[in-house]
Every structure is written in C-alpha cells, then in structure tokens.
Design a protein around this motif. Structure first.
Motif, PDB file in Angstrom:
ATOM      1  N   ALA A  88      -9.463  10.914 -18.819  1.00  0.00           N
ATOM      2  CA  ALA A  88      -8.955  10.244 -17.612  1.00  0.00           C
ATOM      3  C   ALA A  88      -9.909  10.433 -16.440  1.00  0.00           C
ATOM      4  CB  ALA A  88      -7.575  10.789 -17.266  1.00  0.00           C
ATOM      5  N   ALA A  89     -10.456  11.636 -16.291  1.00  0.00           N
ATOM      6  CA  ALA A  89     -11.397  11.888 -15.185  1.00  0.00           C
ATOM      7  C   ALA A  89     -12.669  11.066 -15.355  1.00  0.00           C
ATOM      8  CB  ALA A  89     -11.730  13.372 -15.114  1.00  0.00           C
ATOM      9  N   GLY A  90     -13.182  10.993 -16.564  1.00  0.00           N
ATOM     10  CA  GLY A  90     -14.371  10.177 -16.815  1.00  0.00           C
ATOM     11  C   GLY A  90     -14.131   8.714 -16.541  1.00  0.00           C
ATOM     12  N   HIS A  91     -12.954   8.241 -16.912  1.00  0.00           N
ATOM     13  CA  HIS A  91     -12.609   6.844 -16.677  1.00  0.00           C
ATOM     14  C   HIS A  91     -12.523   6.541 -15.176  1.00  0.00           C
ATOM     15  CE1 HIS A  91     -11.061   2.963 -17.886  1.00  0.00           C
ATOM     16  NE2 HIS A  91     -10.149   3.080 -16.949  1.00  0.00           N
ATOM     17  N   VAL A  92     -11.886   7.414 -14.422  1.00  0.00           N
ATOM     18  CA  VAL A  92     -11.713   7.198 -12.976  1.00  0.00           C
ATOM     19  C   VAL A  92     -13.051   7.278 -12.245  1.00  0.00           C
ATOM     20  CG1 VAL A  92     -10.708   8.195 -10.887  1.00  0.00           C
ATOM     21  CG2 VAL A  92      -9.309   7.911 -12.921  1.00  0.00           C
ATOM     22  N   ILE A  93     -13.854   8.302 -12.539  1.00  0.00           N
ATOM     23  CA  ILE A  93     -15.148   8.433 -11.869  1.00  0.00           C
ATOM     24  C   ILE A  93     -16.075   7.296 -12.271  1.00  0.00           C
ATOM     25  CG2 ILE A  93     -17.213   9.889 -11.709  1.00  0.00           C
ATOM     26  CD1 ILE A  93     -15.349  12.299 -11.934  1.00  0.00           C
ATOM     27  N   GLY A  94     -16.025   6.898 -13.523  1.00  0.00           N
ATOM     28  CA  GLY A  94     -16.845   5.766 -13.967  1.00  0.00           C
ATOM     29  C   GLY A  94     -16.468   4.477 -13.269  1.00  0.00           C
ATOM     30  N   ALA A  95     -15.179   4.250 -13.073  1.00  0.00           N
ATOM     31  CA  ALA A  95     -14.739   3.051 -12.359  1.00  0.00           C
ATOM     32  C   ALA A  95     -15.184   3.090 -10.907  1.00  0.00           C
ATOM     33  CB  ALA A  95     -13.222   2.915 -12.442  1.00  0.00           C
ATOM     34  N   ARG A  96     -15.124   4.271 -10.291  1.00  0.00           N
ATOM     35  CA  ARG A  96     -15.572   4.390  -8.886  1.00  0.00           C
ATOM     36  C   ARG A  96     -17.055   4.078  -8.770  1.00  0.00           C
ATOM     37  NH1 ARG A  96     -13.472   9.085  -5.225  1.00  0.00           N
ATOM     38  NH2 ARG A  96     -15.125   8.050  -4.088  1.00  0.00           N
ATOM     39  N   TRP A  97     -17.866   4.591  -9.702  1.00  0.00           N
ATOM     40  CA  TRP A  97     -19.305   4.368  -9.618  1.00  0.00           C
ATOM     41  C   TRP A  97     -19.679   2.946 -10.019  1.00  0.00           C
ATOM     42  CZ3 TRP A  97     -22.091   9.239 -11.946  1.00  0.00           C
ATOM     43  CH2 TRP A  97     -21.868  10.320 -11.106  1.00  0.00           C
ATOM     44  N   THR A  98     -19.012   2.379 -11.021  1.00  0.00           N
ATOM     45  CA  THR A  98     -19.371   1.043 -11.478  1.00  0.00           C
ATOM     46  C   THR A  98     -19.048  -0.006 -10.430  1.00  0.00           C
ATOM     47  OG1 THR A  98     -18.987   1.701 -13.764  1.00  0.00           O
ATOM     48  CG2 THR A  98     -19.010  -0.646 -13.309  1.00  0.00           C
ATOM     49  N   PHE A  99     -17.879   0.080  -9.836  1.00  0.00           N
ATOM     50  CA  PHE A  99     -17.437  -0.944  -8.892  1.00  0.00           C
ATOM     51  C   PHE A  99     -17.547  -0.508  -7.438  1.00  0.00           C
ATOM     52  CE2 PHE A  99     -14.969  -1.580 -12.859  1.00  0.00           C
ATOM     53  CZ  PHE A  99     -15.608  -2.733 -13.259  1.00  0.00           C
ATOM     54  N   ASN A 100     -18.169   0.653  -7.181  1.00  0.00           N
ATOM     55  CA  ASN A 100     -18.381   1.185  -5.827  1.00  0.00           C
ATOM     56  C   ASN A 100     -17.069   1.223  -5.045  1.00  0.00           C
ATOM     57  OD1 ASN A 100     -19.812   2.300  -3.732  1.00  0.00           O
ATOM     58  ND2 ASN A 100     -20.633   0.359  -3.004  1.00  0.00           N
ATOM     59  N   LEU A 101     -16.040   1.743  -5.679  1.00  0.00           N
ATOM     60  CA  LEU A 101     -14.729   1.820  -5.036  1.00  0.00           C
ATOM     61  C   LEU A 101     -14.749   2.867  -3.941  1.00  0.00           C
ATOM     62  CD1 LEU A 101     -12.419   1.689  -8.174  1.00  0.00           C
ATOM     63  CD2 LEU A 101     -13.056  -0.172  -6.665  1.00  0.00           C
ATOM     64  N   GLY A 102     -14.280   2.495  -2.782  1.00  0.00           N
ATOM     65  CA  GLY A 102     -14.213   3.412  -1.657  1.00  0.00           C
ATOM     66  C   GLY A 102     -15.580   3.845  -1.150  1.00  0.00           C
ATOM     67  N   GLY A 103     -16.612   3.073  -1.464  1.00  0.00           N
ATOM     68  CA  GLY A 103     -17.961   3.425  -1.015  1.00  0.00           C
ATOM     69  C   GLY A 103     -18.507   4.669  -1.685  1.00  0.00           C
ATOM     70  N   ALA A 104     -18.095   4.929  -2.925  1.00  0.00           N
ATOM     71  CA  ALA A 104     -18.515   6.146  -3.626  1.00  0.00           C
ATOM     72  C   ALA A 104     -20.022   6.196  -3.812  1.00  0.00           C
ATOM     73  CB  ALA A 104     -17.809   6.243  -4.975  1.00  0.00           C
ATOM     74  N   VAL A 105     -20.618   5.089  -4.235  1.00  0.00           N
ATOM     75  CA  VAL A 105     -22.059   5.069  -4.470  1.00  0.00           C
ATOM     76  C   VAL A 105     -22.816   5.127  -3.151  1.00  0.00           C
ATOM     77  CG1 VAL A 105     -23.958   3.732  -5.463  1.00  0.00           C
ATOM     78  CG2 VAL A 105     -21.788   3.865  -6.656  1.00  0.00           C
ATOM     79  N   ASP A 106     -22.301   4.455  -2.131  1.00  0.00           N
ATOM     80  CA  ASP A 106     -22.947   4.515  -0.821  1.00  0.00           C
ATOM     81  C   ASP A 106     -22.994   5.949  -0.306  1.00  0.00           C
ATOM     82  OD1 ASP A 106     -23.266   1.752  -0.824  1.00  0.00           O
ATOM     83  OD2 ASP A 106     -21.307   1.428   0.116  1.00  0.00           O
ATOM     84  N   THR A 107     -21.905   6.673  -0.484  1.00  0.00           N
ATOM     85  CA  THR A 107     -21.851   8.068  -0.050  1.00  0.00           C
ATOM     86  C   THR A 107     -22.828   8.926  -0.840  1.00  0.00           C
ATOM     87  OG1 THR A 107     -19.524   7.792   0.498  1.00  0.00           O
ATOM     88  CG2 THR A 107     -20.315  10.039   0.288  1.00  0.00           C
ATOM     89  N   LEU A 108     -22.885   8.720  -2.165  1.00  0.00           N
ATOM     90  CA  LEU A 108     -23.804   9.503  -2.983  1.00  0.00           C
ATOM     91  C   LEU A 108     -25.255   9.221  -2.606  1.00  0.00           C
ATOM     92  CD1 LEU A 108     -22.114   9.205  -6.486  1.00  0.00           C
ATOM     93  CD2 LEU A 108     -22.417  11.274  -5.150  1.00  0.00           C
ATOM     94  N   LEU A 109     -25.583   7.950  -2.378  1.00  0.00           N
ATOM     95  CA  LEU A 109     -26.957   7.614  -2.007  1.00  0.00           C
ATOM     96  C   LEU A 109     -27.316   8.158  -0.632  1.00  0.00           C
ATOM     97  CD1 LEU A 109     -27.266   3.976  -3.392  1.00  0.00           C
ATOM     98  CD2 LEU A 109     -28.331   6.056  -4.274  1.00  0.00           C
ATOM     99  N   ALA A 110     -26.362   8.150   0.309  1.00  0.00           N
ATOM    100  CA  ALA A 110     -26.637   8.703   1.634  1.00  0.00           C
ATOM    101  C   ALA A 110     -26.866  10.209   1.551  1.00  0.00           C
ATOM    102  CB  ALA A 110     -25.473   8.395   2.575  1.00  0.00           C
ATOM    103  N   ARG A 111     -26.072  10.904   0.728  1.00  0.00           N
ATOM    104  CA  ARG A 111     -26.266  12.351   0.560  1.00  0.00           C
ATOM    105  C   ARG A 111     -27.602  12.648  -0.102  1.00  0.00           C
ATOM    106  NH1 ARG A 111     -20.423  14.470  -1.629  1.00  0.00           N
ATOM    107  NH2 ARG A 111     -19.268  14.087   0.294  1.00  0.00           N
ATOM    108  N   ARG A 112     -27.951  11.829  -1.090  1.00  0.00           N
ATOM    109  CA  ARG A 112     -29.230  12.022  -1.781  1.00  0.00           C
ATOM    110  C   ARG A 112     -30.397  11.801  -0.827  1.00  0.00           C
ATOM    111  NH1 ARG A 112     -31.390  12.692  -6.590  1.00  0.00           N
ATOM    112  NH2 ARG A 112     -33.307  11.620  -7.131  1.00  0.00           N
ATOM    113  N   LYS A 113     -30.318  10.755  -0.011  1.00  0.00           N
ATOM    114  CA  LYS A 113     -31.394  10.471   0.936  1.00  0.00           C
ATOM    115  C   LYS A 113     -31.517  11.595   1.968  1.00  0.00           C
ATOM    116  CE  LYS A 113     -33.224   7.041   4.065  1.00  0.00           C
ATOM    117  NZ  LYS A 113     -33.031   5.776   4.734  1.00  0.00           N
ATOM    118  N   ALA A 114     -30.378  12.104   2.455  1.00  0.00           N
ATOM    119  CA  ALA A 114     -30.414  13.203   3.416  1.00  0.00           C
ATOM    120  C   ALA A 114     -31.042  14.448   2.792  1.00  0.00           C
ATOM    121  CB  ALA A 114     -29.011  13.515   3.913  1.00  0.00           C
ATOM    122  N   GLY A 115     -30.723  14.718   1.549  1.00  0.00           N
ATOM    123  CA  GLY A 115     -31.322  15.861   0.855  1.00  0.00           C
ATOM    124  C   GLY A 115     -32.820  15.696   0.660  1.00  0.00           C
ATOM    125  N   LEU A 116     -33.239  14.471   0.323  1.00  0.00           N
ATOM    126  CA  LEU A 116     -34.669  14.219   0.166  1.00  0.00           C
ATOM    127  C   LEU A 116     -35.408  14.348   1.498  1.00  0.00           C
ATOM    128  CD1 LEU A 116     -34.702  11.225  -2.333  1.00  0.00           C
ATOM    129  CD2 LEU A 116     -35.516  13.544  -2.731  1.00  0.00           C
TER     130      LEU A 116
END
Length: 103
Positions: free
Chosen positions: A27-55
């Motif tokens: 269930a956790a894999g399904h939910v996280i996969g759906a968030r990343w695939t369809f960018n639900l709630g800006g999940a990918v945008d948040t991850l990319l912003a955190r990655r860019k800040a870290g870089l």
C-alpha cells in the motif's frame, strides 16, 4: 543402519505479522508511486527543490559553483520511479491477497 525420515508435505501458513507487513509495504509503495507519477500535491516539485537546495549548498561548501547545472535528475526520473513503485506495490498487494485467500 538405515534411517527413516519423514518430510512434512504441508507448509506452515504465513504469519499474520508477515502478511500485515507485505500488505503495508504494498500500500505504501502504491501511494508513493502515485504521488511521484502524477505529481500529486506537488510531491516531485518539492523533491526537486530540496535536491537543488542540497546541490547549491554542497557547491558553496566546495567552492565549485558549476556543479549545480550538471544534475540530470528531473521529472522523468521520478515518473519512471513512480511507475515502478506502483507496479511493485500492486504486486505486493496481490501476493498478500493470495496468501490471505489461501488461509
């Protein structure tokens, strides 16, 4: 002297804790996969912003400010990883359902 051994033909049923773990991971894999695939709630945008800040922070610490632009992780990576998580989550849920039906 011959030794007689007996092999049990019945396998022990899976434990309830194991089934619960497999179901929760599916269930956790399904939910996280759906968030990343369809960018639900800006999940990918948040991850990319955190990655860019870290870089940027790592580049400032090392003094190499040209390393920021060479990062190749983007939306495509997270979409592919999300699809993989959805498929594996559904597979884990199917396996747990098969074990539950066998009980």
């Amino acid at each position: 002297m011959p030794v007689i051994t007996a092999v049990s033909t019945s396998a022990s049923p899976p434990s309830a804790a194991g089934l619960l773990l497999v179901t929760a991971l599916g269930a956790a894999g399904h939910v996280i996969g759906a968030r990343w695939t369809f960018n639900l709630g800006g999940a990918v945008d948040t991850l990319l912003a955190r990655r860019k800040a870290g870089l940027e922070l790592r580049a400032q610490r090392s003094g190499n400010l040209g390393a920021i632009d060479t990062d190749g992780v983007g939306y495509g990576f997270y979409r592919a990883a999300g699809i993989l998580l959805i498929v594996s989550g559904v597979a884990l849920l199917a396996v747990s359902l098969l074990f539950i039906m066998a009980l």
